[in-house]
Design a protein around this motif. Structure first.
Motif, PDB file in Angstrom:
ATOM      1  N   THR A  55      -6.493   2.018  -5.083  1.00 16.32           N
ATOM      2  CA  THR A  55      -6.792   3.348  -4.564  1.00 16.32           C
ATOM      3  C   THR A  55      -7.483   4.127  -5.670  1.00 16.32           C
ATOM      4  OG1 THR A  55      -5.898   5.264  -3.377  1.00 16.32           O
ATOM      5  CG2 THR A  55      -4.656   4.503  -5.280  1.00 16.32           C
ATOM      6  N   ARG A  99       0.820  -1.213   0.000  1.00 22.89           N
ATOM      7  CA  ARG A  99       0.000   0.000   0.000  1.00 22.89           C
ATOM      8  C   ARG A  99       0.851   1.260   0.000  1.00 22.89           C
ATOM      9  NH1 ARG A  99      -3.577  -1.399   5.150  1.00 22.89           N
ATOM     10  NH2 ARG A  99      -1.448  -1.927   5.808  1.00 22.89           N
ATOM     11  N   LYS A 110     -11.503  11.406  -2.059  1.00 19.51           N
ATOM     12  CA  LYS A 110     -11.347   9.950  -2.074  1.00 19.51           C
ATOM     13  C   LYS A 110     -12.474   9.320  -2.876  1.00 19.51           C
ATOM     14  CE  LYS A 110     -12.586   7.563   1.461  1.00 19.51           C
ATOM     15  NZ  LYS A 110     -12.704   7.000   2.825  1.00 19.51           N
ATOM     16  N   GLU A 126      -6.684   0.251  -0.250  1.00 19.81           N
ATOM     17  CA  GLU A 126      -7.259  -0.986   0.270  1.00 19.81           C
ATOM     18  C   GLU A 126      -6.626  -2.204  -0.387  1.00 19.81           C
ATOM     19  OE1 GLU A 126     -11.733   0.719   1.271  1.00 19.81           O
ATOM     20  OE2 GLU A 126     -11.472  -0.843  -0.248  1.00 19.81           O
ATOM     21  N   THR A 145     -13.312   2.578   1.384  1.00 20.71           N
ATOM     22  CA  THR A 145     -13.510   2.913   2.790  1.00 20.71           C
ATOM     23  C   THR A 145     -12.220   3.427   3.414  1.00 20.71           C
ATOM     24  OG1 THR A 145     -13.070   0.607   3.402  1.00 20.71           O
ATOM     25  CG2 THR A 145     -15.369   1.234   3.064  1.00 20.71           C
ATOM     26  N   GLU A 146     -11.081   3.026   2.848  1.00 20.80           N
ATOM     27  CA  GLU A 146      -9.767   3.497   3.275  1.00 20.80           C
ATOM     28  C   GLU A 146      -9.074   4.138   2.073  1.00 20.80           C
ATOM     29  OE1 GLU A 146      -8.666   3.437   6.312  1.00 20.80           O
ATOM     30  OE2 GLU A 146     -10.332   2.255   7.136  1.00 20.80           O
TER      31      GLU A 146
END
Length: 258
Positions: free
Chosen positions: A138, A86, A98, A107, A103-104
């Protein structure tokens, strides 16, 4: 341009003409090899046996001089790619949001998640199973386009799986598919450029949008390159034509991190 059948999982495909011919030629080569091998055995059977060398061999001495210093972390690619994948992904630029599907910020993707990105997930899953190791994703959104970046790391025990994956994507990036009588029909509405800093990496921009009833026209750009055991995929979708500079800049900066 032809991609091996087991690699063609990025889109539905038809069986290509000429493949049966290639298999027949391969079979003829095998028959010739067998015949030559039999003749070799007959010749060898008439010869006197050759004495074997002794099993013990002299011990080889190490060359004089000091052992080389290991590469520093900054130059050792394997140290970087064996760590947290990552951390190698390009971060979203200032002012961008984003991507809505995340969610992150970055990922992990398991093989099932990644296969679901294809038109035929079950076939993609079966094809990538021998070589898939891990992947991350991403993305970000601006007022005019959405960016998605995937880094996929492969096991390369027997084949250059990352290179083959890139070639597969590059094939479909320029494939038209409108001519059923053609082995490969190039899409004239796609422009392409080499990604700076790579030997075979390519970026593509569609000059004509995809159109479907009930949806706004959608323009697309993509970039595909590999380094070591990692292949990079970048996808950009927008309501306006995507500039050559936009896709090349993102692709070049991402490849610099690998």
């Amino acid at each position: 341009m032809e991609v091996p059948e087991e690699e063609e999982s990025a889109a539905p495909r038809r069986r290509r003409r000429g493949r049966r011919t290639a298999l027949l030629l391969t079979g003829a080569g095998v028959l010739g090899l067998v015949a030559g091998t039999c003749a070799g055995y007959l010749v060898q059977a008439e010869r006197e046996p050759t004495p074997l060398p002794p099993l013990s061999q002299p011990e080889l001495k190490r060359a004089a001089g000091e052992a080389p210093e290991p590469l520093p972390v900054s130059r050792d690619r394997q140290v970087r790619t064996e760590g947290d994948l990552r951390k190698l992904v390009l971060r979203k630029p200032a002012g961008a949001q984003k991507a809505g599907w995340l969610t992150e910020p970055v990922e992990w993707l398991d093989m099932a998640d990644y296969a679901n990105m294809y038109d035929d997930p079950s076939r993609a899953y079966a094809n990538m199973a021998p070589d898939f190791r891990r992947a991350v994703t991403t993305g970000w959104e601006t007022d005019t386009y959405t960016v998605e970046i995937n880094l996929v790391q492969h096991r390369q025990d027997e084949t250059l799986a990352a290179k083959k994956a890139v070639e597969n994507h590059q094939y479909w990036a320029t494939f038209d598919g409108s001519d059923p009588e053609s082995d490969f029909s190039e899409n004239k509405d796609v422009k392409s450029w080499t990604i700076p800093g790579t030997e075979e990496g390519m970026a593509y921009v569609d000059t004509v949008p995809d159109t479907e009833p009930g949806y706004e026209p959608l323009y697309r750009a993509s970039a595909h390159a590999w380094r070591g055991d990692i292949n990079m995929e970048i996808w950009i979708y927008g309501s306006e034509p995507i500039a050559r500079k936009t896709i090349l800049d993102i692709a070049e900066r991402q490849m610099e991190r690998l």
